[in-house]
Design an enzyme around this catalytic site. Structure first.
Site, PDB file in Angstrom:
ATOM      1  N   CYS A   1       0.873  -1.181   0.000  1.00  0.00           N
ATOM      2  CA  CYS A   1       0.000   0.000   0.000  1.00  0.00           C
ATOM      3  C   CYS A   1       0.903   1.221   0.000  1.00  0.00           C
ATOM      4  CB  CYS A   1      -0.873   0.064   1.250  1.00  0.00           C
ATOM      5  SG  CYS A   1      -1.120  -1.484   2.102  1.00  0.00           S
TER       6      CYS A   1
ATOM      7  N   GLU B   1      -7.504   9.306   1.707  1.00  0.00           N
ATOM      8  CA  GLU B   1      -7.036   8.883   0.392  1.00  0.00           C
ATOM      9  C   GLU B   1      -8.182   8.518  -0.536  1.00  0.00           C
ATOM     10  OE1 GLU B   1      -2.891   6.640   1.637  1.00  0.00           O
ATOM     11  OE2 GLU B   1      -4.676   5.393   1.410  1.00  0.00           O
TER      12      GLU B   1
END
Length: 252
Positions: free
Chosen positions: A110, A175
């Site tokens: 990630c 995000e």
């Protein structure tokens, strides 16, 4: 609104200060942290409006301070899920040195596309291409997986997830997260400053891990697992295409 592709020539500091005049730019929060992880906080993330249009760039540090997140600062990210030929998912446990979400288990990799040529994009196809290149870069950096083992064309883009999550009092995430799947047998050469452990799991084994009170998982990974991961996983070898290239952003 009209958008432009973010390049390094964008007057980013001015753009950001105009949009977020009281943005927190202090560095006190980094004191006492690992030197390499502090250095990585200078990487330049792509700052977005709510519809995933780039509006500038800002350092990873600025994008992950809760004081700035609470003012609406939003950036682009990706979550890569790598499966082996037995359809087991590769998990990683984040290193203790990590400034955000240390020691937590999460999906394979990630991270963020950066405001650099090849990783930016102001439309969906260009942005997807950018996050695939970023995924290749970070799979190598974190896990030592060489680009040749994870070819660009083998990544499948599924959807985008918009979420917000605190890490501790100071740090967090806000995000638009691009979900990537790839099936590949890979060789690992783990970077211990990024990753302290890895594990291949079946879907049933992952569900069992979630019931272990000693283990902690990143919030985005839990969100993805609670929403669609297991359904996507079941269709990994046939039917995945009906889940790919989703145009709408999922708001979590």
């Amino acid at each position: 609104m009209s958008t432009t592709t973010v390049t390094q020539s964008v007057p980013t500091a001015e753009t950001l200060l105009r949009l977020f005049p009281d943005i927190d730019t202090s560095s006190a929060e980094l004191e006492g942290h690992d030197a390499e992880q502090i250095r990585l906080m200078d990487e330049v993330c792509i700052v977005l409006d709510n519809d995933d249009n780039p509006i500038g760039t800002a350092s990873k540090k600025l994008c992950h301070l809760m004081t700035n997140i609470d003012k609406g600062l939003l950036h682009r990210a990706f979550s890569c899920f790598l499966f082996d030929d037995q359809n087991r998912l590769l998990l990683q446990q984040r290193a203790s040195e990590k400034i955000t979400f240390p020691d937590m288990w999460t999906n394979t990799c990630c991270s963020h596309p950066l405001g650099i040529p090849g990783e930016t994009g102001s439309n969906l196809p260009d942005s997807v291409a950018g996050v695939k290149r970023a995924a290749q870069r970070k799979l190598d950096h974190e896990l030592g997986i060489k680009k040749e083992q994870v070819p660009f064309e083998d990544f499948h883009f599924l959807t985008r997830i918009h979420y917000k999550a605190p890490s501790d009092g100071k740090w967090g995430e806000h995000e638009i997260d691009y979900i990537l799947f790839i099936k590949a047998n890979v060789d690992l050469n783990i970077n211990p400053n990024e990753v302290q452990d890895t594990k291949y799991v079946t879907a049933d084994e992952l569900k069992a891990l979630f019931n272990d009170p000693k283990l902690k998982f990143t919030p985005w990974f839990k969100l993805i697992c609670q929403s669609m991961l297991f359904e996507w996983w079941e269709n990994l070898d046939s039917g995945l295409e009906k889940y790919t290239n989703e145009q709408e952003i999922r708001r979590m």
